[in-house]
Design an enzyme around this catalytic site. Structure first.
Site, PDB file in Angstrom:
ATOM      1  N   GLY A 366       0.812  -1.201   0.000  1.00 50.53           N
ATOM      2  CA  GLY A 366       0.000   0.000   0.000  1.00 50.53           C
ATOM      3  C   GLY A 366       0.849   1.256   0.000  1.00 50.53           C
ATOM      4  O   GLY A 366       2.080   1.201   0.102  1.00 50.53           O
ATOM      5  N   PRO A 367       0.215   2.407  -0.111  1.00 48.23           N
ATOM      6  CA  PRO A 367       0.948   3.688  -0.137  1.00 48.23           C
ATOM      7  C   PRO A 367       1.644   3.946   1.195  1.00 48.23           C
ATOM      8  O   PRO A 367       1.336   3.308   2.211  1.00 48.23           O
ATOM      9  CB  PRO A 367      -0.159   4.717  -0.396  1.00 48.23           C
ATOM     10  N   PRO A 368       2.587   4.884   1.229  1.00 48.70           N
ATOM     11  CA  PRO A 368       3.268   5.218   2.493  1.00 48.70           C
ATOM     12  C   PRO A 368       2.288   5.763   3.526  1.00 48.70           C
ATOM     13  O   PRO A 368       1.353   6.493   3.193  1.00 48.70           O
ATOM     14  CB  PRO A 368       4.279   6.297   2.064  1.00 48.70           C
ATOM     15  N   VAL A 370       0.078   4.186   5.509  1.00 47.95           N
ATOM     16  CA  VAL A 370      -1.238   3.570   5.754  1.00 47.95           C
ATOM     17  C   VAL A 370      -1.191   2.533   6.866  1.00 47.95           C
ATOM     18  O   VAL A 370      -2.211   1.941   7.195  1.00 47.95           O
ATOM     19  CB  VAL A 370      -1.802   2.940   4.467  1.00 47.95           C
ATOM     20  N   LYS A 372       1.512  -0.127   7.316  1.00 47.84           N
ATOM     21  CA  LYS A 372       2.099  -1.443   7.007  1.00 47.84           C
ATOM     22  C   LYS A 372       3.071  -1.883   8.108  1.00 47.84           C
ATOM     23  O   LYS A 372       2.949  -2.975   8.665  1.00 47.84           O
ATOM     24  CB  LYS A 372       2.831  -1.371   5.659  1.00 47.84           C
ATOM     25  N   THR A 373       4.024  -1.029   8.433  1.00 48.74           N
ATOM     26  CA  THR A 373       5.014  -1.396   9.455  1.00 48.74           C
ATOM     27  C   THR A 373       4.381  -1.451  10.847  1.00 48.74           C
ATOM     28  O   THR A 373       4.738  -2.303  11.667  1.00 48.74           O
ATOM     29  CB  THR A 373       6.183  -0.387   9.440  1.00 48.74           C
ATOM     30  N   SER A 711      -5.608   3.061 -17.959  1.00 47.60           N
ATOM     31  CA  SER A 711      -6.941   3.317 -17.401  1.00 47.60           C
ATOM     32  C   SER A 711      -7.498   4.696 -17.761  1.00 47.60           C
ATOM     33  O   SER A 711      -8.626   5.006 -17.395  1.00 47.60           O
ATOM     34  CB  SER A 711      -6.916   3.158 -15.880  1.00 47.60           C
ATOM     35  N   LYS A 754      -9.104   5.593  -6.391  1.00 51.17           N
ATOM     36  CA  LYS A 754      -9.665   6.492  -7.404  1.00 51.17           C
ATOM     37  C   LYS A 754     -11.004   7.067  -6.952  1.00 51.17           C
ATOM     38  O   LYS A 754     -11.271   8.265  -7.113  1.00 51.17           O
ATOM     39  CB  LYS A 754      -9.816   5.748  -8.724  1.00 51.17           C
TER      40      LYS A 754
END
Length: 805
Positions: A366-368, A370, A372-373, A711, A754
């Site tokens: 995922g994006p920075p 959000v 994850k770590t 897209s 989006k």
């Protein structure tokens, strides 16, 4: 004693079976009997003044009196004396008379056998005499090697003029196996019997020579080791007198003690290698340059926590509780993590050893910002295991993971072994951060090493080059993170299961800020909850105007900046007990707003369409502009576009041309020059003239930002159709979808990001591919679905119908 006194042979006499050795005719030997049949046989011989036959049992059949359990040749003699011992045994003094052979023995008769005297024969007295002399010479050689043949025995052999008696005397002294002794004992050919004895004596001579050589070598080594020991002790004494410390000796003792404690937990190969290096270090001079390198290696190995595990048992409920405590939303990710540990817990409860350490490696994508770590941190907390973070971003040297060989200067183990040492446990949670940013060059490909690390079939014997022995990593829980799944090599993808963490909605960001970020930052800055007050409207304004991200990392920085200024304000004015931050106060604490996404235009215009784009930091609105210029029908595309997007623009232009040619897209006839038919001079309209006489310039703004992907196909086609038909596009509509040459709309990825971008830009209607509408809407937050009118499209005609005015 004469045989004639006991009658003629063959005759039936008592039988005694001896377990130990063959007896010879000249011997007077004590026998200890405990077998019932043997005792009865002796008593019968004494009572009736008979001879007794002594036979020998075969190997492995001692104590049996079956016909095949003893040899058929033995000695006939008489019992000179019998004594009954206190323990029930009987001691007998037996005198041999002659060799005899058992002719018949019936086990049912129990103690009697029919025997006949065994007569010996000789063919050549001269040859026999020579053989006896050779035998005596070899016996003398053997006596010089051991004391089996003392001098008085050798003298008795030399003075004896009976070859048969000499052969028996030598045979009685030699220690040979029963089968071999029987072979010699039963041979009636005296020459052959003497030759067999000579061979046995020669073999013993050679055997004793070899033993003597080995003994001398061993003794010399023992003497040398004793000498070395005394010299070392003298050196220690001298060093002690000189004041030299015995630090090295103490260190070696400590190393050996620690190694012994870890022996049962280390693998056999690891123990042997470490022990060898410790012994090598003990022999080294402390001032040697290699000694310090070797000592570093031994210390590093002994620091590896072999056999030390943290909280092996865990529960799914504790994992779920910790995840919910540390994270808002992310329901699908938390559910998948709980399922992962539910499987592990069940295997633990049912003690299925083979599968305990095997399983999918989770990868959070995922994006920075959000989470994850932080999800990995929560997993480590819930399991009560130490957390090790390995940053893989930009790593190009394979030795960073595999370790350096000890032949290189400055060699060190790889990051995984260092992680185990730092964690002090063999089962930590290791986070492999930014796995999509691994590099490769001439020094190797780190992603290839990751294949071994993340494979449960291989990582139980991970070999670090520095250690030079395998280490079991199967108890480690590996969690990896990535921003872009497309940059991960395909073989590495196969080792992992991906859990996508998408962008947060404004409402989710508000709750994260209120419940997590603000309390955490207040605590970091030494502030109390009642000293700072921030209204809901202020938090929402900060989210919408001061951050541009998918996650909440920059949002945390904004609050950190706010509270630093609050701290300074409180210190400058001690009378202030509470600071209230409202919307009007933000200008005082923060810089000018940074608009994340511009709201959609309210004016409908020709040639400007709103596309939806996915970026590494979340979704975005992509405006596409088109104008027509007088020319020859060329298409010019500008903007920082990739090859895929350039091809998509060409496809879109061709599709629009097809729609015009087939009169599916109506053109304003004012822009088309009229043509006349030659015969009836009737006016005709050729729609293709619109794109033949005009050049089209298609532009995607923000040229500094790279853009690529298919897209935006329907968005570009809409802009081209609008400018060629001179029809306006609805300003409150946005779309995403890949366009084929036949006009079909294909599904896309990143739909959640989006739609969130459309929601933030206050778009009213969104057009998406039909397949995305059918399968992906469940993942969209309810607040986004409530604010947007989402419609699906299958063909480009559907797009034109919905978007053109």
């Amino acid at each position: 004693m004469q045989l004639e006194n006991y009658g003629n042979f063959p005759q039936t006499i008592p039988l005694v079976i001896e377990d130990e050795i063959f007896l010879y005719p000249f011997m007077i030997t004590p026998l200890f009997l405990e077998n019932k049949e043997n005792i009865e046989a002796v008593e019968n011989a004494i009572e009736f003044n008979r001879l007794v036959m002594i036979a020998v049992s075969k190997s492995g059949k001692e104590g049996s009196r079956d016909k095949d359990s003893f040899y058929d040749v033995g000695v006939v003699g008489n019992v000179m004396r019998k004594i009954t011992l206190p323990d029930g045994k009987v001691k007998v003094l037996f005198q041999g008379v002659s060799k005899a052979k058992i002719i018949d023995f019936v086990p049912s008769s129990n103690i009697f056998a029919t025997v006949d005297i065994l007569a010996e024969e000789t063919k050549n007295d001269i040859e026999l005499k020579s053989l006896i002399n050779i035998l005596i010479d070899n016996i003398k050689k053997l006596s010089r090697l051991n004391n089996k043949f003392p001098a008085d025995l050798i003298k008795a052999i030399e003075e004896n003029d009976m070859p048969s008696r000499v052969a028996d005397l030598v045979s009685s002294v030699l220690k040979i196996k029963k089968d071999e002794a029987y072979k010699i004992f039963s041979n009636t050919n005296l020459e052959q019997r003497v030759i067999g004895i000579i061979e046995i004596v020669k073999n013993e001579i050679e055997s004793y020579k070899i033993q003597k050589e080995i003994t001398q070598k061993v003794n010399s080594k023992i003497e040398k080791s004793h000498k070395d020991y005394f010299l070392k002790e003298q050196i220690k004494a001298i060093q002690k007198e000189l004041g030299a410390d015995n630090q090295k000796e103490e260190e070696i003792k400590l190393f050996k003690k620690r190694l012994k404690a870890k022996k049962c937990f280390m693998g056999q190969e690891a123990y042997k290698e470490t022990k060898r290096q410790v012994e090598k270090l003990s022999r080294m001079n402390p001032d040697s340059p290699d000694a310090s390198l070797l000592q570093t290696y031994v210390e590093m190995v002994l620091d590896i926590p072999f056999g030390e595990f943290a909280n092996v048992k865990f529960s799914v409920s504790s994992v779920e509780k910790q995840l919910n405590k540390d994270h808002y939303s992310l329901e699908k990710a938390k559910e998948r993590i709980a399922e992962y540990f539910a499987v592990k817990q069940l295997l633990e409860q049912r003690n299925i050893e083979d599968l305990k350490s095997k399983g999918t490696v989770l990868c959070f994508v995922g994006p920075p910002g959000v989470g994850k770590t932080s999800l990995a941190n929560s997993i480590a907390k819930a399991l009560a295991r130490p957390l090790v973070r390995v940053a893989l971003g930009g790593m190009e040297d394979v030795n960073e993971l595999r370790g350096h060989r000890r032949t290189y200067v400055g060699a060190m183990p790889g990051r995984l072994i260092k992680g185990l040492i730092d964690a002090k446990k063999m089962n930590p949670v290791i986070v492999l951060d930014e796995i999509d940013k691994l590099g490769s060059n001439h020094r190797g490909d780190p992603s290839a090493v990751m294949l071994e690390i993340l494979d449960p079939e291989q990582n139980h014997e991970f070999r670090d080059l520095y250690l030079n022995f395998p280490v079991d990593l199967s108890q480690v829980i590996f969690v990896s993170t990535a921003n872009d799944i497309r940059k991960i090599p395909a073989p590495l993808k196969d080792r992992m299961e991906f859990i996508e963490l998408n962008s947060y909605t404004p409402n989710e960001k508000y709750h994260i800020a209120k419940d997590y970020l603000i309390p955490q930052e207040l605590e970091k800055h030494g502030l109390k909850k009642d000293e700072v007050s921030i209204s809901k409207a202020t938090i929402e304004l900060i989210i919408s105007k001061y951050t541009r991200e998918a996650g909440v990392r920059n949002l945390r920085r904004v609050f950190s900046k706010l509270f630093r200024k609050v701290v300074k304000k409180i210190l400058e004015n001690e009378t202030i007990t509470k600071v209230t931050i409202g919307i009007k106060d933000l200008k005082e604490y923060l810089d000018n707003p940074i608009f994340e996404i511009e709201p959609a235009d309210k004016i409908d215009v020709v040639g400007v369409s709103n596309g939806l784009a996915w970026t590494a930091v979340g979704g975005d609105i992509l405006k596409i502009e088109a104008i027509k210029l007088k020319g020859k029908g060329d298409l010019k595309v500008t903007g920082n576009l990739g090859d895929v997007m350039k091809e998509s623009s060409t496809i879109s232009y061709s599709v629009v041309k097809y729609l015009i040619d087939n009169k599916i897209l109506k053109i304003d006839e004012k822009d088309i020059p009229k043509t006349f038919k030659e015969k009836d001079e009737k006016e005709l309209v050729d729609c293709s003239e619109i794109y033949k006489r005009y050049d089209i310039h298609l532009h995607i703004p923000e040229g500094a930002t790279p853009k690529d992907g298919p897209s935006a196909g329907i968005t570009m086609a809409l802009a081209l159709a609008s400018v060629l038909s001179n029809r306006k596009i609805k300003s409150d509509i946005a779309m995403t979808g890949e366009l084929t040459l036949s006009g079909k709309v294909l599904p896309i990825g990143g739909l959640k990001e989006k739609l969130i971008a459309a929601y933030k830009a206050k778009i009213k209607k969104v057009l998406i591919p039909k397949k995305n509408y059918e399968r992906d809407l469940e993942e969209i937050p309810q607040e986004v679905k409530n604010s947007l009118e989402i419609k699906f499209v299958e063909k480009i005609e559907d797009v034109l119908k919905e978007a053109l005015i």
